[in-house]
Scaffold this motif. Structure first.
Motif, PDB file in Angstrom:
ATOM      1  N   TYR A 105      18.663  50.534 -20.409  1.00  0.00           N
ATOM      2  CA  TYR A 105      19.832  49.690 -20.165  1.00  0.00           C
ATOM      3  C   TYR A 105      21.059  50.536 -19.834  1.00  0.00           C
ATOM      4  O   TYR A 105      21.764  50.269 -18.852  1.00  0.00           O
ATOM      5  N   TRP A 106      21.315  51.563 -20.630  1.00  0.00           N
ATOM      6  CA  TRP A 106      22.535  52.349 -20.445  1.00  0.00           C
ATOM      7  C   TRP A 106      22.443  53.294 -19.253  1.00  0.00           C
ATOM      8  O   TRP A 106      23.452  53.581 -18.604  1.00  0.00           O
ATOM      9  N   ASN A 107      21.233  53.751 -18.931  1.00  0.00           N
ATOM     10  CA  ASN A 107      21.076  54.585 -17.736  1.00  0.00           C
ATOM     11  C   ASN A 107      21.374  53.793 -16.469  1.00  0.00           C
ATOM     12  O   ASN A 107      21.857  54.349 -15.472  1.00  0.00           O
ATOM     13  N   GLU A 108      21.107  52.497 -16.512  1.00  0.00           N
ATOM     14  CA  GLU A 108      21.424  51.659 -15.357  1.00  0.00           C
ATOM     15  C   GLU A 108      22.939  51.612 -15.129  1.00  0.00           C
ATOM     16  O   GLU A 108      23.404  51.659 -13.986  1.00  0.00           O
ATOM     17  N   ILE A 109      23.705  51.541 -16.207  1.00  0.00           N
ATOM     18  CA  ILE A 109      25.163  51.542 -16.093  1.00  0.00           C
ATOM     19  C   ILE A 109      25.653  52.872 -15.529  1.00  0.00           C
ATOM     20  O   ILE A 109      26.531  52.918 -14.655  1.00  0.00           O
ATOM     21  N   VAL A 110      25.077  53.966 -15.999  1.00  0.00           N
ATOM     22  CA  VAL A 110      25.453  55.288 -15.485  1.00  0.00           C
ATOM     23  C   VAL A 110      25.092  55.395 -14.003  1.00  0.00           C
ATOM     24  O   VAL A 110      25.879  55.897 -13.191  1.00  0.00           O
TER      25      VAL A 110
END
Length: 335
Positions: free
Chosen positions: A308-313
């Motif tokens: 999830y957070w890698n997608e934001i990055v």
């Protein structure tokens, strides 16, 4: 100064025996002594202004404290309560007494009820400060239906409030995002701390355990695994600090995303390597290692895993097509 004082309390009252006792307790049980110690010492008001009895700490000063909470697998929502009190004061609301936890993603159902999935300390907290569709809402946990996750020893739970138990929002659209960021940053710091503890235990075991006349830590294959663990633990610690490095009162979105993604990504390798090097003893209930690795896996998934957070990055990187990855990283670290 604050970190050292808090560490002393944690060493005295948040050891493995206290963790096991908290896992055996349920809703409405006596508060762990470590909560009273932190509350009585005023450490729940680290972000509060000095004229309101607080320490007025900057965001960056919280990183080593929250990491220490993770290193000791603190069985109470002290980090969440510190953040919640600060977020509530920003809205002009005086924080209620008791344990306050954070729900970074609370869903409003069609019938007007609210559902907060997998809330950390959802079984034991008195209140929940929630992000409800971007709005900030303070909810009484005692009025919610609490459903345990089913994970052994976990205090997390899914909480559901009927429509009549839902109060008006404290702040409008976008205000709830601070809850999500703070919760993710807290879990990143907790992961970094717990992994540091797990690595220390593993290194000590490998130095103490002998095979063929020498400690197993002297074997090259074991040294290689320890070195890989050390690299991930160090990277996780740096990433967790990044989440709290901004000048604002709430962790920045991109820094939080990098921190949670990097720390969560390291969990499977660090936990599995620790258990592999410990052998069968590492999974036994009597041995302390499982107290920390179980929480590592739980915290990895809390507020979203690395996916999830890698997608934001990744979205942030693609939004700067002219920048190289190196330039992007430098800009992120400079937040």
């Amino acid at each position: 100064m604050f970190t050292e004082a808090i560490e002393e309390i944690l060493r005295d009252q948040a050891g493995p025996d206290a963790i096991r006792a908290s896992e055996a307790s349920g809703i409405g049980s006596a508060r762990p002594a470590v909560w009273s110690a932190l509350e009585d010492a005023g450490f729940l008001e680290l972000l509060a202004p000095e004229d309101d009895g607080g320490a007025a700490l900057a965001l960056a000063a919280l990183a080593p404290i929250f990491t220490a909470f993770g290193r000791h697998a603190l069985p109470v929502p002290a980090a969440q309560s510190i953040a919640a009190r600060a977020l509530l004061r920003d809205t002009g609301v005086r924080p209620p007494a008791g344990m306050i936890t954070l729900a970074g993603n609370c869903l409003r159902m069609a019938d007007g009820s609210l559902c907060a999935p997998r809330v950390p300390f959802g079984l034991t907290s008195d209140y929940v400060l929630a992000n409800v569709d971007g709005e900030l809402q303070l909810l009484d946990a005692g009025e919610a239906q609490r459903n345990a996750t089913g994970v052994r020893g976990s205090a997390s739970a899914t909480l559901t409030w009927k429509r009549g138990a839902v109060s008006a929002p404290l702040a409008g659209e976008g205000a709830g995002e601070g809850v999500r960021r703070f919760s993710a940053a807290i879990h990143a710091a907790a992961i970094a701390g717990a992994m540091d503890r797990v690595f220390g235990m593993t290194l000590q075991y490998c130095n103490d355990r002998s095979q063929f006349g020498k400690s197993i830590g002297k074997f090259q294959a074991v040294q290689h695994q320890l070195s890989v663990m050390a690299q991930h633990v160090a990277s996780a610690g740096i990433a967790a600090e990044l989440a709290f490095s901004g000048a604002g009162r709430v962790p920045a979105r991109l820094a939080t995303a990098i921190a949670k993604a990097r720390t969560s990504m390291a969990v499977p390798l660090v936990a599995s390597t620790a258990h592999a090097l410990h052998g069968a003893i590492g999974i036994t209930e009597e041995y302390d290692l499982q107290l920390y690795t179980r929480r590592l896996h739980e915290w990895r998934m809390a507020d979203g895993s690395e996916t999830y957070w890698n997608e934001i990055v990744g979205e942030a990187l693609l939004a700067q097509p002219q920048a190289t990855v190196t330039d992007f990283a430098r800009a992120a670290l400079a937040v």
